[in-house]
Design a protein around this motif. Structure first.
Motif, PDB file in Angstrom:
ATOM      1  N   GLU A  12      31.498   0.078 -23.611  1.00  0.00           N
ATOM      2  CA  GLU A  12      30.877  -1.128 -24.154  1.00  0.00           C
ATOM      3  C   GLU A  12      30.216  -0.883 -25.513  1.00  0.00           C
ATOM      4  OE1 GLU A  12      28.137   0.668 -21.051  1.00  0.00           O
ATOM      5  OE2 GLU A  12      30.237   0.064 -21.071  1.00  0.00           O
ATOM      6  N   LYS A  13      29.836   0.357 -25.812  1.00  0.00           N
ATOM      7  CA  LYS A  13      29.300   0.665 -27.144  1.00  0.00           C
ATOM      8  C   LYS A  13      30.372   0.456 -28.214  1.00  0.00           C
ATOM      9  CE  LYS A  13      25.082   2.320 -26.781  1.00  0.00           C
ATOM     10  NZ  LYS A  13      23.929   1.976 -27.544  1.00  0.00           N
ATOM     11  N   ILE A  14      31.598   0.721 -27.837  1.00  0.00           N
ATOM     12  CA  ILE A  14      32.726   0.557 -28.754  1.00  0.00           C
ATOM     13  C   ILE A  14      33.156  -0.909 -28.807  1.00  0.00           C
ATOM     14  CG2 ILE A  14      35.103   1.267 -29.255  1.00  0.00           C
ATOM     15  CD1 ILE A  14      33.149   3.649 -29.332  1.00  0.00           C
ATOM     16  N   THR A  15      33.423  -1.475 -27.637  1.00  0.00           N
ATOM     17  CA  THR A  15      34.038  -2.808 -27.565  1.00  0.00           C
ATOM     18  C   THR A  15      33.064  -3.967 -27.728  1.00  0.00           C
ATOM     19  OG1 THR A  15      33.840  -2.825 -25.150  1.00  0.00           O
ATOM     20  CG2 THR A  15      35.906  -1.977 -26.084  1.00  0.00           C
ATOM     21  N   ARG A  16      31.786  -3.750 -27.419  1.00  0.00           N
ATOM     22  CA  ARG A  16      30.820  -4.853 -27.495  1.00  0.00           C
ATOM     23  C   ARG A  16      29.762  -4.669 -28.570  1.00  0.00           C
ATOM     24  NH1 ARG A  16      29.749  -6.306 -21.176  1.00  0.00           N
ATOM     25  NH2 ARG A  16      31.892  -6.852 -20.702  1.00  0.00           N
ATOM     26  N   TYR A  17      29.861  -3.551 -29.310  1.00  0.00           N
ATOM     27  CA  TYR A  17      28.855  -3.314 -30.335  1.00  0.00           C
ATOM     28  C   TYR A  17      29.488  -2.881 -31.660  1.00  0.00           C
ATOM     29  CZ  TYR A  17      24.926  -1.246 -32.836  1.00  0.00           C
ATOM     30  OH  TYR A  17      24.008  -0.914 -33.790  1.00  0.00           O
ATOM     31  N   LEU A  18      30.068  -1.700 -31.699  1.00  0.00           N
ATOM     32  CA  LEU A  18      30.550  -1.157 -32.967  1.00  0.00           C
ATOM     33  C   LEU A  18      31.675  -1.972 -33.603  1.00  0.00           C
ATOM     34  CD1 LEU A  18      30.503   2.668 -32.222  1.00  0.00           C
ATOM     35  CD2 LEU A  18      28.888   1.364 -33.617  1.00  0.00           C
ATOM     36  N   LEU A  19      32.580  -2.487 -32.800  1.00  0.00           N
ATOM     37  CA  LEU A  19      33.744  -3.203 -33.342  1.00  0.00           C
ATOM     38  C   LEU A  19      33.574  -4.718 -33.390  1.00  0.00           C
ATOM     39  CD1 LEU A  19      36.598  -1.073 -31.732  1.00  0.00           C
ATOM     40  CD2 LEU A  19      35.723  -0.979 -34.083  1.00  0.00           C
ATOM     41  N   VAL A  20      32.376  -5.195 -33.082  1.00  0.00           N
ATOM     42  CA  VAL A  20      32.101  -6.630 -33.084  1.00  0.00           C
ATOM     43  C   VAL A  20      31.362  -7.009 -34.371  1.00  0.00           C
ATOM     44  CG1 VAL A  20      30.858  -8.489 -31.902  1.00  0.00           C
ATOM     45  CG2 VAL A  20      31.969  -6.687 -30.572  1.00  0.00           C
ATOM     46  N   PRO A  21      31.896  -7.972 -35.124  1.00  0.00           N
ATOM     47  CA  PRO A  21      31.195  -8.418 -36.344  1.00  0.00           C
ATOM     48  C   PRO A  21      29.814  -8.967 -35.992  1.00  0.00           C
ATOM     49  CG  PRO A  21      33.441  -9.243 -36.310  1.00  0.00           C
ATOM     50  CD  PRO A  21      33.184  -8.654 -34.957  1.00  0.00           C
ATOM     51  N   ARG A  22      28.816  -8.585 -36.788  1.00  0.00           N
ATOM     52  CA  ARG A  22      27.436  -9.012 -36.568  1.00  0.00           C
ATOM     53  C   ARG A  22      26.826  -9.442 -37.884  1.00  0.00           C
ATOM     54  NH1 ARG A  22      25.716  -7.708 -31.731  1.00  0.00           N
ATOM     55  NH2 ARG A  22      26.839  -6.188 -30.519  1.00  0.00           N
ATOM     56  N   ILE A  23      25.844 -10.316 -37.802  1.00  0.00           N
ATOM     57  CA  ILE A  23      25.140 -10.757 -39.003  1.00  0.00           C
ATOM     58  C   ILE A  23      24.275  -9.616 -39.539  1.00  0.00           C
ATOM     59  CG2 ILE A  23      23.359 -12.323 -39.871  1.00  0.00           C
ATOM     60  CD1 ILE A  23      24.512 -14.410 -37.889  1.00  0.00           C
ATOM     61  N   LYS A  24      23.601  -8.906 -38.639  1.00  0.00           N
ATOM     62  CA  LYS A  24      22.729  -7.804 -39.033  1.00  0.00           C
ATOM     63  C   LYS A  24      23.296  -6.498 -38.475  1.00  0.00           C
ATOM     64  CE  LYS A  24      17.958  -6.322 -38.885  1.00  0.00           C
ATOM     65  NZ  LYS A  24      16.627  -6.553 -38.371  1.00  0.00           N
ATOM     66  N   ASP A  26      26.013  -4.832 -39.159  1.00  0.00           N
ATOM     67  CA  ASP A  26      27.443  -4.887 -38.844  1.00  0.00           C
ATOM     68  C   ASP A  26      28.102  -3.558 -39.189  1.00  0.00           C
ATOM     69  OD1 ASP A  26      29.987  -5.934 -38.182  1.00  0.00           O
ATOM     70  OD2 ASP A  26      30.366  -6.335 -40.302  1.00  0.00           O
ATOM     71  N   LYS A  27      28.740  -2.953 -38.207  1.00  0.00           N
ATOM     72  CA  LYS A  27      29.459  -1.707 -38.436  1.00  0.00           C
ATOM     73  C   LYS A  27      30.962  -1.921 -38.373  1.00  0.00           C
ATOM     74  CE  LYS A  27      25.640   1.082 -37.033  1.00  0.00           C
ATOM     75  NZ  LYS A  27      24.631   0.785 -36.071  1.00  0.00           N
ATOM     76  N   SER A  28      31.385  -3.093 -37.938  1.00  0.00           N
ATOM     77  CA  SER A  28      32.813  -3.352 -37.765  1.00  0.00           C
ATOM     78  C   SER A  28      33.581  -3.324 -39.086  1.00  0.00           C
ATOM     79  CB  SER A  28      33.045  -4.681 -37.043  1.00  0.00           C
ATOM     80  OG  SER A  28      32.618  -5.770 -37.832  1.00  0.00           O
ATOM     81  N   LYS A  29      32.988  -3.845 -40.156  1.00  0.00           N
ATOM     82  CA  LYS A  29      33.668  -3.831 -41.462  1.00  0.00           C
ATOM     83  C   LYS A  29      33.806  -2.409 -41.979  1.00  0.00           C
ATOM     84  CE  LYS A  29      32.310  -8.436 -42.796  1.00  0.00           C
ATOM     85  NZ  LYS A  29      31.175  -9.176 -43.269  1.00  0.00           N
ATOM     86  N   PHE A  30      32.768  -1.610 -41.804  1.00  0.00           N
ATOM     87  CA  PHE A  30      32.813  -0.210 -42.209  1.00  0.00           C
ATOM     88  C   PHE A  30      33.926   0.517 -41.454  1.00  0.00           C
ATOM     89  CE2 PHE A  30      31.268   4.131 -41.164  1.00  0.00           C
ATOM     90  CZ  PHE A  30      31.376   4.690 -42.423  1.00  0.00           C
ATOM     91  N   LEU A  31      33.987   0.341 -40.138  1.00  0.00           N
ATOM     92  CA  LEU A  31      34.988   1.014 -39.321  1.00  0.00           C
ATOM     93  C   LEU A  31      36.403   0.509 -39.595  1.00  0.00           C
ATOM     94  CD1 LEU A  31      32.896   1.138 -36.051  1.00  0.00           C
ATOM     95  CD2 LEU A  31      33.570   3.103 -37.466  1.00  0.00           C
ATOM     96  N   ALA A  32      36.519  -0.765 -39.960  1.00  0.00           N
ATOM     97  CA  ALA A  32      37.839  -1.339 -40.266  1.00  0.00           C
ATOM     98  C   ALA A  32      38.479  -0.673 -41.486  1.00  0.00           C
ATOM     99  CB  ALA A  32      37.720  -2.837 -40.487  1.00  0.00           C
ATOM    100  N   GLN A  33      37.678  -0.105 -42.377  1.00  0.00           N
ATOM    101  CA  GLN A  33      38.222   0.592 -43.540  1.00  0.00           C
ATOM    102  C   GLN A  33      39.151   1.730 -43.130  1.00  0.00           C
ATOM    103  OE1 GLN A  33      35.252   1.630 -46.656  1.00  0.00           O
ATOM    104  NE2 GLN A  33      33.830   0.560 -45.289  1.00  0.00           N
ATOM    105  N   ALA A  34      38.923   2.307 -41.965  1.00  0.00           N
ATOM    106  CA  ALA A  34      39.748   3.407 -41.466  1.00  0.00           C
ATOM    107  C   ALA A  34      40.728   2.941 -40.390  1.00  0.00           C
ATOM    108  CB  ALA A  34      38.865   4.519 -40.924  1.00  0.00           C
ATOM    109  N   GLY A  35      40.825   1.621 -40.201  1.00  0.00           N
ATOM    110  CA  GLY A  35      41.794   1.081 -39.253  1.00  0.00           C
ATOM    111  C   GLY A  35      41.292   0.901 -37.838  1.00  0.00           C
TER     112      GLY A  35
END
Length: 108
Positions: A12-24, A26-35
């Motif tokens: 759930e840390k991966i699927t419900r937090y790190l990869l989920v776009p957030r207003i404050k 947000d780590k998903s955009k950073f991680l998306a840079q590497a696919g």
């Protein structure tokens, strides 16, 4: 010191937090840079596990929850790009396993 291989990375840390776009925070955009995206959470889990088991762990702080540690290094991205990160781990006072708490971009 190296972290033991029996680490805990809650899905759930991966699927419900790190990869989920957030207003404050947000780590998903950073991680998306590497696919890393919501369509391939297992790839991020594997990259975090590889980083954790191949780099040195550094003790950070101890509080009522246990001892926090950090591991700095590069996450090997799905698309070949590396991301410089700091991962945070907790070794609970009540157990010997290291539990993944979060990651953040490493600022130079």
């Amino acid at each position: 010191m190296k972290i033991p291989e029996n680490i805990i990375i809650p899905e759930e840390k991966i699927t419900r937090y790190l990869l989920v776009p957030r207003i404050k925070d947000d780590k998903s955009k950073f991680l998306a840079q590497a696919g890393f995206t919501q369509t391939n959470p297992e790839e991020l889990l594997t990259a975090i596990w590889q980083l954790a088991t191949t780099h040195e762990v550094v003790e950070d702080i101890t509080n009522e929850y246990g001892t926090f540690y950090t591991i700095e290094g590069n996450l090997q991205g799905v698309n070949g790009q590396n991301l410089a990160v700091i991962t945070v781990w907790l070794q609970s006072k009540h157990g010997s396993n290291f539990r993944f708490i979060t990651l953040k971009p490493k600022k130079d």
